[in-house]
Design a protein around this motif. Structure first.
Motif, PDB file in Angstrom:
ATOM      1  N   GLU A 159      11.739  13.359   5.930  1.00 16.98           N
ATOM      2  CA  GLU A 159      11.842  13.841   7.308  1.00 16.98           C
ATOM      3  C   GLU A 159      11.462  12.718   8.259  1.00 16.98           C
ATOM      4  O   GLU A 159      10.739  11.784   7.893  1.00 16.98           O
ATOM      5  N   ALA A 160      11.917  12.819   9.507  1.00 22.51           N
ATOM      6  CA  ALA A 160      11.658  11.769  10.494  1.00 22.51           C
ATOM      7  C   ALA A 160      10.161  11.550  10.697  1.00 22.51           C
ATOM      8  O   ALA A 160       9.705  10.415  10.871  1.00 22.51           O
ATOM      9  N   TYR A 161       9.372  12.609  10.645  1.00 24.15           N
ATOM     10  CA  TYR A 161       7.941  12.488  10.906  1.00 24.15           C
ATOM     11  C   TYR A 161       7.187  11.835   9.744  1.00 24.15           C
ATOM     12  O   TYR A 161       6.012  11.478   9.882  1.00 24.15           O
ATOM     13  N   GLN A 162       7.849  11.658   8.616  1.00 21.31           N
ATOM     14  CA  GLN A 162       7.181  11.085   7.447  1.00 21.31           C
ATOM     15  C   GLN A 162       7.161   9.562   7.462  1.00 21.31           C
ATOM     16  O   GLN A 162       6.564   8.954   6.586  1.00 21.31           O
ATOM     17  N   GLY A 163       7.819   8.956   8.434  1.00 26.50           N
ATOM     18  CA  GLY A 163       7.784   7.501   8.537  1.00 26.50           C
ATOM     19  C   GLY A 163       8.727   6.830   7.555  1.00 26.50           C
ATOM     20  O   GLY A 163       9.714   7.402   7.116  1.00 26.50           O
ATOM     21  N   TYR A 164       8.385   5.604   7.208  1.00 31.60           N
ATOM     22  CA  TYR A 164       9.261   4.765   6.376  1.00 31.60           C
ATOM     23  C   TYR A 164       9.441   5.378   4.997  1.00 31.60           C
ATOM     24  O   TYR A 164       8.465   5.611   4.279  1.00 31.60           O
ATOM     25  N   GLN A 165      10.695   5.653   4.596  1.00 28.69           N
ATOM     26  CA  GLN A 165      10.970   6.305   3.321  1.00 28.69           C
ATOM     27  C   GLN A 165      12.042   5.586   2.500  1.00 28.69           C
ATOM     28  O   GLN A 165      12.589   6.162   1.565  1.00 28.69           O
ATOM     29  N   LEU A 166      12.367   4.340   2.836  1.00 29.99           N
ATOM     30  CA  LEU A 166      13.459   3.644   2.163  1.00 29.99           C
ATOM     31  C   LEU A 166      13.007   2.988   0.864  1.00 29.99           C
ATOM     32  O   LEU A 166      11.822   2.724   0.655  1.00 29.99           O
ATOM     33  N   ARG A 181       0.810  -1.219   0.000  1.00 31.92           N
ATOM     34  CA  ARG A 181       0.000   0.000   0.000  1.00 31.92           C
ATOM     35  C   ARG A 181       0.844   1.270   0.000  1.00 31.92           C
ATOM     36  O   ARG A 181       0.335   2.367   0.196  1.00 31.92           O
ATOM     37  N   ASP A 182       2.154   1.117  -0.194  1.00 25.95           N
ATOM     38  CA  ASP A 182       3.049   2.269  -0.200  1.00 25.95           C
ATOM     39  C   ASP A 182       3.477   2.595  -1.627  1.00 25.95           C
ATOM     40  O   ASP A 182       3.586   1.716  -2.482  1.00 25.95           O
ATOM     41  N   TYR A 183       3.736   3.884  -1.878  1.00 23.77           N
ATOM     42  CA  TYR A 183       4.288   4.294  -3.169  1.00 23.77           C
ATOM     43  C   TYR A 183       5.773   3.982  -3.156  1.00 23.77           C
ATOM     44  O   TYR A 183       6.531   4.525  -2.351  1.00 23.77           O
ATOM     45  N   MET A 184       6.219   3.097  -4.043  1.00 27.03           N
ATOM     46  CA  MET A 184       7.597   2.602  -4.011  1.00 27.03           C
ATOM     47  C   MET A 184       8.332   2.839  -5.333  1.00 27.03           C
ATOM     48  O   MET A 184       9.270   2.130  -5.656  1.00 27.03           O
ATOM     49  N   SER A 185       7.935   3.845  -6.077  1.00 27.09           N
ATOM     50  CA  SER A 185       8.581   4.125  -7.357  1.00 27.09           C
ATOM     51  C   SER A 185       9.459   5.376  -7.247  1.00 27.09           C
ATOM     52  O   SER A 185       9.167   6.276  -6.455  1.00 27.09           O
TER      53      SER A 185
END
Length: 258
Positions: free
Chosen positions: A132-139, A121-125
């Motif tokens: 930012e730290a508050y944006q959660g998982y960004q890897l 359910r995440d945008y992974m492209s």
């Protein structure tokens, strides 16, 4: 290392967690909607094992088998490493069972095989930009890839530093390894080691308190430590009773089979 505090005695850290972490028990973790992966669980609160057969074996009847105790993503080394690491994060003590007895490693394995582990359910492209730290998982890694990478790295670091796999180390050396990951002393392949550790710790706590239908919280042991009633269908028969009413916890599985 219990609950992520490297230099604190295990029992004191766990006592503090159980005392002050009540808010965590009332949310998504115990609501049974953590990862969207529902398995077939055995009856919660299994009865005592049958007496051994004359040959010394104790085969379980089909109705007593816990079909959640099966790997869906990890290989054996990764599973054993996850099991040992989770036990250091949430160890057994006089207050109740630890992560290993509660089946937390199976919970983590099942989450990695689910839509959650695959970031469905995440945008992974691309393009990828530092978040930012508050944006959660960004890897760029999927969670299941990060978990496998981290568990393999735990073993590699343990071999380099202590000449043994992580699961075979003494508790003190296991704590030292986990602390190195927590404080980013270890360099993973383009991933902060602390990011892996934080995900492992969060999933460990979720596995302790999630509905047993998801693979952890075996026999509702996590709920019993908190006197949490679990997923009751109704409080109609006790809502007008005076004083504190203690209820035996119920799993979602109990309602599926009732």
């Amino acid at each position: 290392m219990a609950n992520g505090k490297p230099n604190e005695p295990q029992d004191e850290s766990k006592r503090r967690f159980l005392k002050y972490a009540g808010t965590a028990v009332g949310g998504l973790v115990v609501g049974g909607v953590v990862g969207g992966l529902i398995g077939a669980n055995s009856k919660a609160g299994n009865e005592a094992s049958p007496a051994p057969s004359p040959s010394g074996s104790t085969p379980a009847a089909p109705s007593d088998r816990d079909f959640n105790q099966a790997l869906m993503y990890f290989n054996q080394d990764q599973f054993q490493t996850a099991e040992a690491a989770a036990e250091r994060i949430f160890p057994a003590d006089d207050l109740g069972p630890g992560a290993k007895e509660l089946g937390v490693a199976f919970f983590i394995d099942h989450q990695m095989a689910s839509a959650y582990g695959m970031n469905a359910r995440d945008y992974m492209s691309p393009p990828f930009h530092p978040g930012e730290a508050y944006q959660g998982y960004q890897l760029t890694f999927k969670r299941q890839e990060l978990m496998a990478l981290g568990l393999d790295a735990l073993n590699e670091y343990s071999q380099d530093k202590f000449k043994s796999k992580f699961a075979k180390l003494t508790p003190e050396n296991q704590d030292a390894v986990l602390t190195a990951f927590e404080t980013n002393e270890v360099h993973l392949k383009g991933v902060p080691a602390g990011t892996f550790f934080n995900m492992l710790r969060a999933l460990t706590i979720e596995g302790v308190y999630a509905d047993p239908l998801y693979g952890g919280n075996k026999n509702m042991g996590g709920w019993k430590m908190r006197s949490y009633p679990g997923n009751q269908m109704s409080y109609f028969d006790v809502i007008e009773k005076e004083g504190l009413v203690k209820l035996e916890p119920l799993s979602l599985h109990d309602h599926l089979t009732s």
